[in-house]
Design a protein around this motif. Structure first.
Motif, mmCIF file in Angstrom:
data_model
loop_
_atom_site.group_PDB
_atom_site.id
_atom_site.type_symbol
_atom_site.label_atom_id
_atom_site.label_comp_id
_atom_site.label_asym_id
_atom_site.label_seq_id
_atom_site.Cartn_x
_atom_site.Cartn_y
_atom_site.Cartn_z
ATOM 1 N N PRO A 60 -8.914 11.125 -27.675
ATOM 2 C CA PRO A 60 -8.140 11.723 -26.793
ATOM 3 C C PRO A 60 -8.558 13.275 -26.239
ATOM 4 O O PRO A 60 -8.309 13.410 -25.141
ATOM 5 N N MET A 61 -9.380 13.898 -26.974
ATOM 6 C CA MET A 61 -9.959 14.948 -26.417
ATOM 7 C C MET A 61 -11.182 14.620 -25.456
ATOM 8 O O MET A 61 -11.686 15.783 -24.907
ATOM 9 N N PHE A 62 -11.604 13.572 -25.490
ATOM 10 C CA PHE A 62 -12.892 13.095 -24.620
ATOM 11 C C PHE A 62 -12.415 12.131 -23.597
ATOM 12 O O PHE A 62 -12.810 11.195 -23.325
ATOM 13 N N GLY A 63 -11.316 12.393 -22.912
ATOM 14 C CA GLY A 63 -10.725 11.512 -22.005
ATOM 15 C C GLY A 63 -10.085 10.208 -22.218
ATOM 16 O O GLY A 63 -9.910 9.339 -21.573
ATOM 17 N N GLY A 64 -10.199 9.835 -23.771
ATOM 18 C CA GLY A 64 -9.521 8.589 -24.231
ATOM 19 C C GLY A 64 -10.360 7.571 -24.366
ATOM 20 O O GLY A 64 -10.093 6.505 -25.127
ATOM 21 N N ASP A 65 -11.764 7.949 -24.003
ATOM 22 C CA ASP A 65 -12.834 6.904 -24.490
ATOM 23 C C ASP A 65 -13.593 7.222 -25.639
ATOM 24 O O ASP A 65 -14.381 8.235 -25.679
ATOM 25 N N PRO A 66 -13.466 6.208 -26.707
ATOM 26 C CA PRO A 66 -14.481 6.504 -27.957
ATOM 27 C C PRO A 66 -16.051 6.835 -27.576
ATOM 28 O O PRO A 66 -16.482 7.448 -28.407
ATOM 29 N N ALA A 67 -16.198 6.159 -26.485
ATOM 30 C CA ALA A 67 -17.811 6.206 -26.214
ATOM 31 C C ALA A 67 -18.275 7.621 -25.570
ATOM 32 O O ALA A 67 -19.306 7.813 -25.984
ATOM 33 N N ASN A 68 -17.213 8.277 -25.102
ATOM 34 C CA ASN A 68 -17.628 9.628 -25.012
ATOM 35 C C ASN A 68 -17.673 10.602 -26.224
ATOM 36 O O ASN A 68 -18.165 11.811 -25.869
ATOM 37 N N VAL A 69 -17.138 10.359 -27.217
ATOM 38 C CA VAL A 69 -17.156 11.057 -28.475
ATOM 39 C C VAL A 69 -18.583 11.129 -29.130
ATOM 40 O O VAL A 69 -19.215 10.261 -29.169
ATOM 41 N N PRO A 70 -19.209 12.281 -29.443
ATOM 42 C CA PRO A 70 -20.509 12.287 -30.085
ATOM 43 C C PRO A 70 -20.638 11.483 -31.199
ATOM 44 O O PRO A 70 -19.399 11.353 -32.025
ATOM 45 N N ARG A 71 -21.946 11.093 -31.555
ATOM 46 C CA ARG A 71 -22.027 10.141 -32.738
ATOM 47 C C ARG A 71 -22.110 10.696 -33.834
ATOM 48 O O ARG A 71 -22.122 10.080 -34.837
ATOM 49 N N ARG A 72 -22.648 12.062 -33.858
ATOM 50 C CA ARG A 72 -23.041 12.975 -35.047
ATOM 51 C C ARG A 72 -22.362 14.381 -34.931
ATOM 52 O O ARG A 72 -21.988 14.867 -33.994
ATOM 53 N N ALA A 73 -22.278 14.988 -36.203
ATOM 54 C CA ALA A 73 -21.628 16.265 -36.198
ATOM 55 C C ALA A 73 -22.378 16.967 -37.375
ATOM 56 O O ALA A 73 -23.037 16.211 -38.297
ATOM 57 N N ILE A 74 -22.199 18.311 -37.498
ATOM 58 C CA ILE A 74 -22.739 18.925 -38.467
ATOM 59 C C ILE A 74 -21.402 19.357 -39.317
ATOM 60 O O ILE A 74 -20.529 19.871 -38.422
ATOM 61 N N THR A 75 -21.391 19.258 -40.362
ATOM 62 C CA THR A 75 -20.143 19.476 -41.395
ATOM 63 C C THR A 75 -20.368 20.249 -42.606
ATOM 64 O O THR A 75 -21.421 19.887 -43.159
ATOM 65 N N MET A 76 -19.604 21.089 -43.003
ATOM 66 C CA MET A 76 -19.642 21.663 -44.493
ATOM 67 C C MET A 76 -19.429 20.523 -45.326
ATOM 68 O O MET A 76 -18.661 19.278 -44.799
ATOM 69 N N GLY A 77 -19.800 20.399 -46.539
ATOM 70 C CA GLY A 77 -20.087 19.311 -47.245
ATOM 71 C C GLY A 77 -18.930 19.382 -48.251
ATOM 72 O O GLY A 77 -18.072 20.504 -48.161
ATOM 73 N N VAL A 78 -18.512 18.438 -48.955
ATOM 74 C CA VAL A 78 -17.288 18.243 -49.789
ATOM 75 C C VAL A 78 -17.395 19.469 -50.757
ATOM 76 O O VAL A 78 -16.533 20.226 -51.496
ATOM 77 N N GLY A 79 -18.614 19.753 -51.419
ATOM 78 C CA GLY A 79 -19.173 20.530 -52.115
ATOM 79 C C GLY A 79 -18.864 21.856 -51.829
ATOM 80 O O GLY A 79 -18.178 22.769 -52.452
ATOM 81 N N THR A 80 -19.113 22.301 -50.575
ATOM 82 C CA THR A 80 -18.864 23.598 -49.760
ATOM 83 C C THR A 80 -17.345 23.761 -49.867
ATOM 84 O O THR A 80 -16.998 24.931 -50.079
ATOM 85 N N ILE A 81 -16.563 22.789 -49.406
ATOM 86 C CA ILE A 81 -15.077 23.003 -49.498
ATOM 87 C C ILE A 81 -14.691 23.531 -50.608
ATOM 88 O O ILE A 81 -13.785 24.212 -50.876
ATOM 89 N N LEU A 82 -15.000 22.542 -51.815
ATOM 90 C CA LEU A 82 -14.635 22.893 -52.979
ATOM 91 C C LEU A 82 -14.774 24.292 -53.681
ATOM 92 O O LEU A 82 -14.328 24.521 -54.464
ATOM 93 N N ASP A 83 -15.970 24.803 -53.170
ATOM 94 C CA ASP A 83 -16.513 26.300 -53.649
ATOM 95 C C ASP A 83 -15.484 27.385 -52.923
ATOM 96 O O ASP A 83 -15.375 28.396 -53.412
ATOM 97 N N SER A 84 -14.472 26.822 -52.110
ATOM 98 C CA SER A 84 -13.628 28.156 -51.669
ATOM 99 C C SER A 84 -12.697 28.479 -52.753
ATOM 100 O O SER A 84 -12.186 27.529 -53.741
#
Length: 265
Positions: A167-191
């Motif tokens: 929905p943020m990309f005009g409703g078409d999943p093809a417009n959504v980037p295929r990759r991202a940078i994300t904090m890891g699960v371990g990074t989140i658990l360190d909070s």
């Protein structure tokens, strides 16, 4: 892990905003971990309102977002930097230099991931991390089968995630980037503290798996069961498949920490 059940989305978002504001007032140099998505929008609106009407001060705090898409610039209307600027950063008195997101346009993405982890460490770690949950149970962009000890890294997005974010990309999943940078699960658990907000009937099944099911890499949000101080704030619809729903209600009604919020029930 505590599960707090409130009647509707508005009251759930209100409680999360109040917790964030209370922590910020007590610790002006708070390091906040931020999340994006439609679930978070009412929280940010409430924080902006508290800043404008009550003088909630963001001038000394710093923020680190969970994730950012790879391949779209910061000024792209669908980037998470743009999302955060529009909904929060441009509307409160926070220094932009103190707001951090991964750079999805970095020429060396591996180095960027290492830089982001180092920046979090240099800031003293995240005091309060806000997270949502994806339809497949992911937190950040830690898709199913992510390592529960993972750190900030590149991650391929599943078709389900791209469909959810379409929905943020005009409703078409093809417009959504295929990759991202994300904090890891371990990074989140360190909070030091983690606050998960989940609303809506569509999240009921996955929420139950995350908070009452086994800890599993297939549902990365289930790793939050290991967090020493994690609160999960949900509305009635999202809570509808919890087996221990009456116990969760009892804890909220009887813990002194939540006494000031009993009027929300």
């Amino acid at each position: 892990m505590e599960v707090i059940i409130l009647p509707n989305q508005q009251k759930a978002a209100y409680l999360v905003a109040q917790i964030l504001a209370k922590e910020l007032k007590a610790h002006p140099r708070l390091v906040l971990g931020m999340a994006t998505g439609r679930t978070m929008e009412p929280v940010y609106r409430l924080l902006v309102d508290m800043h404008q009407k009550e003088g909630l001060d963001f001038s000394l705090c710093s923020t680190f977002n969970l994730d950012e898409y790879i391949g779209i610039p910061a000024d792209h209307p669908c980037s998470y930097r743009h999302y955060m600027n529009e909904l929060l950063f441009d509307r409160v008195n926070i220094a932009k230099a103190n707001t951090h997101l991964p750079d999805g346009m970095a020429s060396d993405l591996g180095a960027e991931c290492l830089r982001y982890e180092a920046a979090i460490t240099q800031a003293g770690g995240i005091d309060l991390q806000l997270v949502g949950i994806g339809s497949d149970g992911h937190i950040g962009f830690n898709e199913p089968l992510s390592s529960l000890r993972s750190r900030t890294r590149e991650k391929a997005l599943t078709p389900a995630t791209r469909e959810q974010n379409a929905p943020m990309f005009g409703g078409d999943p093809a417009n959504v980037p295929r990759r991202a940078i994300t904090m890891g699960v371990g990074t989140i658990l360190d909070s030091r503290r983690c606050l998960m907000l989940v609303t809506g009937k569509s999240k009921a099944t996955i929420l139950a798996k995350a908070v009452e099911g086994p800890i599993s890499a297939m549902v990365t949000a289930s790793a939050l069961q290991l967090h020493p101080r994690c609160q999960v704030v949900v509305d009635e619809e999202a809570a509808s498949e919890l087996k221990e729903i009456e116990y969760h209600r009892w804890v909220f009604a009887n813990e002194p920490e939540w006494a000031e919020f009993q009027n929300l029930v």
